[in-house]
Design a protein around this motif. Structure first.
Motif, PDB file in Angstrom:
ATOM      1  N   PHE A  16       0.854  -1.186   0.000  1.00  0.00           N
ATOM      2  CA  PHE A  16       0.000   0.000   0.000  1.00  0.00           C
ATOM      3  C   PHE A  16       0.890   1.236   0.000  1.00  0.00           C
ATOM      4  O   PHE A  16       1.966   1.228   0.585  1.00  0.00           O
ATOM      5  N   ASN A  17       0.407   2.292  -0.629  1.00  0.00           N
ATOM      6  CA  ASN A  17       1.079   3.580  -0.495  1.00  0.00           C
ATOM      7  C   ASN A  17       0.254   4.672  -1.156  1.00  0.00           C
ATOM      8  O   ASN A  17      -0.682   4.393  -1.900  1.00  0.00           O
ATOM      9  N   VAL A  18       0.616   5.918  -0.856  1.00  0.00           N
ATOM     10  CA  VAL A  18       0.074   7.072  -1.558  1.00  0.00           C
ATOM     11  C   VAL A  18       0.812   7.121  -2.884  1.00  0.00           C
ATOM     12  O   VAL A  18       2.020   6.896  -2.949  1.00  0.00           O
ATOM     13  N   PHE A  19       0.089   7.415  -3.956  1.00  0.00           N
ATOM     14  CA  PHE A  19       0.654   7.275  -5.286  1.00  0.00           C
ATOM     15  C   PHE A  19       0.719   8.594  -6.047  1.00  0.00           C
ATOM     16  O   PHE A  19       1.573   8.782  -6.887  1.00  0.00           O
ATOM     17  N   SER A  20      -0.213   9.505  -5.749  1.00  0.00           N
ATOM     18  CA  SER A  20      -0.275  10.756  -6.494  1.00  0.00           C
ATOM     19  C   SER A  20      -1.037  11.784  -5.671  1.00  0.00           C
ATOM     20  O   SER A  20      -1.897  11.436  -4.870  1.00  0.00           O
ATOM     21  N   GLU A  21      -0.725  13.072  -5.930  1.00  0.00           N
ATOM     22  CA  GLU A  21      -1.480  14.146  -5.292  1.00  0.00           C
ATOM     23  C   GLU A  21      -2.465  14.801  -6.248  1.00  0.00           C
ATOM     24  O   GLU A  21      -3.333  15.544  -5.824  1.00  0.00           O
ATOM     25  N   ASP A  22      -2.333  14.537  -7.552  1.00  0.00           N
ATOM     26  CA  ASP A  22      -3.216  15.165  -8.525  1.00  0.00           C
ATOM     27  C   ASP A  22      -3.533  14.200  -9.663  1.00  0.00           C
ATOM     28  O   ASP A  22      -2.768  14.146 -10.634  1.00  0.00           O
ATOM     29  N   PRO A  23      -4.591  13.403  -9.554  1.00  0.00           N
ATOM     30  CA  PRO A  23      -5.541  13.410  -8.456  1.00  0.00           C
ATOM     31  C   PRO A  23      -4.975  12.677  -7.236  1.00  0.00           C
ATOM     32  O   PRO A  23      -4.098  11.813  -7.386  1.00  0.00           O
ATOM     33  N   PRO A  24      -5.471  13.020  -6.040  1.00  0.00           N
ATOM     34  CA  PRO A  24      -4.985  12.344  -4.837  1.00  0.00           C
ATOM     35  C   PRO A  24      -5.336  10.851  -4.919  1.00  0.00           C
ATOM     36  O   PRO A  24      -6.509  10.497  -4.991  1.00  0.00           O
ATOM     37  N   THR A  25      -4.309  10.020  -4.935  1.00  0.00           N
ATOM     38  CA  THR A  25      -4.516   8.602  -5.223  1.00  0.00           C
ATOM     39  C   THR A  25      -3.723   7.714  -4.277  1.00  0.00           C
ATOM     40  O   THR A  25      -2.553   7.987  -3.986  1.00  0.00           O
ATOM     41  N   VAL A  26      -4.371   6.644  -3.815  1.00  0.00           N
ATOM     42  CA  VAL A  26      -3.688   5.582  -3.082  1.00  0.00           C
ATOM     43  C   VAL A  26      -3.715   4.331  -3.952  1.00  0.00           C
ATOM     44  O   VAL A  26      -4.550   4.194  -4.849  1.00  0.00           O
ATOM     45  N   ILE A  27      -2.790   3.428  -3.657  1.00  0.00           N
ATOM     46  CA  ILE A  27      -2.726   2.170  -4.389  1.00  0.00           C
ATOM     47  C   ILE A  27      -2.626   1.024  -3.390  1.00  0.00           C
ATOM     48  O   ILE A  27      -1.927   1.127  -2.380  1.00  0.00           O
ATOM     49  N   LEU A  28      -3.385  -0.011  -3.651  1.00  0.00           N
ATOM     50  CA  LEU A  28      -3.364  -1.238  -2.845  1.00  0.00           C
ATOM     51  C   LEU A  28      -2.967  -2.386  -3.757  1.00  0.00           C
ATOM     52  O   LEU A  28      -3.443  -2.471  -4.893  1.00  0.00           O
ATOM     53  N   GLY A  29      -2.148  -3.291  -3.241  1.00  0.00           N
ATOM     54  CA  GLY A  29      -1.822  -4.518  -3.959  1.00  0.00           C
ATOM     55  C   GLY A  29      -2.514  -5.679  -3.284  1.00  0.00           C
ATOM     56  O   GLY A  29      -2.214  -5.998  -2.146  1.00  0.00           O
ATOM     57  N   LEU A  30      -3.484  -6.279  -3.976  1.00  0.00           N
ATOM     58  CA  LEU A  30      -4.260  -7.379  -3.397  1.00  0.00           C
ATOM     59  C   LEU A  30      -3.904  -8.689  -4.076  1.00  0.00           C
ATOM     60  O   LEU A  30      -3.877  -8.769  -5.307  1.00  0.00           O
ATOM     61  N   SER A  31      -3.657  -9.686  -3.258  1.00  0.00           N
ATOM     62  CA  SER A  31      -3.397 -11.014  -3.799  1.00  0.00           C
ATOM     63  C   SER A  31      -4.645 -11.867  -3.611  1.00  0.00           C
ATOM     64  O   SER A  31      -5.553 -11.508  -2.867  1.00  0.00           O
ATOM     65  N   LYS A  32      -4.657 -12.994  -4.280  1.00  0.00           N
ATOM     66  CA  LYS A  32      -5.759 -13.938  -4.092  1.00  0.00           C
ATOM     67  C   LYS A  32      -5.468 -14.799  -2.873  1.00  0.00           C
ATOM     68  O   LYS A  32      -4.345 -14.864  -2.381  1.00  0.00           O
ATOM     69  N   ARG A  33      -6.487 -15.478  -2.398  1.00  0.00           N
ATOM     70  CA  ARG A  33      -6.310 -16.434  -1.306  1.00  0.00           C
ATOM     71  C   ARG A  33      -5.446 -17.590  -1.818  1.00  0.00           C
ATOM     72  O   ARG A  33      -5.371 -17.819  -3.029  1.00  0.00           O
ATOM     73  N   PRO A  34      -4.841 -18.339  -0.916  1.00  0.00           N
ATOM     74  CA  PRO A  34      -4.007 -19.472  -1.346  1.00  0.00           C
ATOM     75  C   PRO A  34      -4.750 -20.467  -2.248  1.00  0.00           C
ATOM     76  O   PRO A  34      -4.146 -21.066  -3.135  1.00  0.00           O
ATOM     77  N   ASP A  35      -6.068 -20.589  -2.061  1.00  0.00           N
ATOM     78  CA  ASP A  35      -6.832 -21.521  -2.903  1.00  0.00           C
ATOM     79  C   ASP A  35      -7.281 -20.878  -4.222  1.00  0.00           C
ATOM     80  O   ASP A  35      -7.998 -21.493  -5.007  1.00  0.00           O
ATOM     81  N   GLY A  36      -6.869 -19.627  -4.471  1.00  0.00           N
ATOM     82  CA  GLY A  36      -7.175 -18.962  -5.733  1.00  0.00           C
ATOM     83  C   GLY A  36      -8.425 -18.096  -5.735  1.00  0.00           C
ATOM     84  O   GLY A  36      -8.700 -17.398  -6.703  1.00  0.00           O
ATOM     85  N   ARG A  37      -9.187 -18.112  -4.630  1.00  0.00           N
ATOM     86  CA  ARG A  37     -10.392 -17.283  -4.569  1.00  0.00           C
ATOM     87  C   ARG A  37     -10.030 -15.818  -4.354  1.00  0.00           C
ATOM     88  O   ARG A  37      -9.031 -15.492  -3.736  1.00  0.00           O
ATOM     89  N   THR A  38     -10.884 -14.939  -4.856  1.00  0.00           N
ATOM     90  CA  THR A  38     -10.709 -13.496  -4.672  1.00  0.00           C
ATOM     91  C   THR A  38     -11.037 -13.131  -3.229  1.00  0.00           C
ATOM     92  O   THR A  38     -12.014 -13.605  -2.663  1.00  0.00           O
ATOM     93  N   LYS A  39     -10.216 -12.256  -2.647  1.00  0.00           N
ATOM     94  CA  LYS A  39     -10.438 -11.830  -1.265  1.00  0.00           C
ATOM     95  C   LYS A  39     -11.641 -10.899  -1.167  1.00  0.00           C
ATOM     96  O   LYS A  39     -11.999 -10.208  -2.114  1.00  0.00           O
ATOM     97  N   ASP A  40     -12.247 -10.887   0.032  1.00  0.00           N
ATOM     98  CA  ASP A  40     -13.452 -10.094   0.283  1.00  0.00           C
ATOM     99  C   ASP A  40     -13.247  -8.619  -0.037  1.00  0.00           C
ATOM    100  O   ASP A  40     -14.138  -7.965  -0.570  1.00  0.00           O
TER     101      ASP A  40
END
Length: 167
Positions: A46-70
């Protein structure tokens, strides 16, 4: 030492990248599903990515069994999330929220924190967080079959008075 990352196992790459980039913020992200159930999960990518537009970024992985996280399911359903900065006061909450609860069951009920409605998005905000960023989904980027980047535009910020003095 020299490492060719493609020669490392995924877990080894994770350990290396998270150890070498320091200090690294941890985000505790709250989301809400279409039925109104709250969810929270910690993110080390995770981190702040830009101020214009103000943007954050998240890196989400799948569960070990391949399902998408909630978290990703909810963000895609509602286009909203809240990013909370974690301090020592939220450590226990973060650990509780890292557990694998069934979809639709809120970790927050077990985490011992106070929730309040966010101001600009339909997601709960953790009152005890030193800072919280209300975000609207800008876009997702599928990096691989197991990793998705979520870019969110920050539309409102909540910061404890003792942390920031803008005078």
């Amino acid at each position: 030492m020299e490492l060719i990352l493609s020669e490392l196992q995924v877990r080894e790459r994770y350990k290396f990248l998270t150890a070498i980039v320091t200090p690294r913020p941890i985000a505790l992200v709250t989301t809400r599903d279409a039925a109104g159930k709250d969810n929270a999960a910690p993110f080390s990518f995770f981190n702040v990515f830009s101020e214009d537009p103000p943007t954050v970024i998240l890196g989400l992985s799948k569960r070990p069994d391949g399902r998408t996280k909630d978290t990703l399911l909810n963000i895609r359903e509602t286009n909203a999330f809240v990013v909370h900065m974690v301090d020592r006061g939220l450590e226990d909450c973060m650990h509780v929220c890292s557990a694998d609860f069934p979809y639709g069951e809120s970790e927050l009920g077990h985490a011992g924190v106070t929730l309040t409605p966010a101001r600009t998005v339909n997601v709960a905000r953790i009152v005890e967080a030193p800072a919280a960023l209300e975000c609207r989904l800008s876009r997702t980027i599928e990096l691989s079959d197991r990793r998705t980047l979520v870019l969110g535009e920050v539309v409102c910020a909540h910061i404890k008075d003792e942390i920031l003095d803008l005078t």
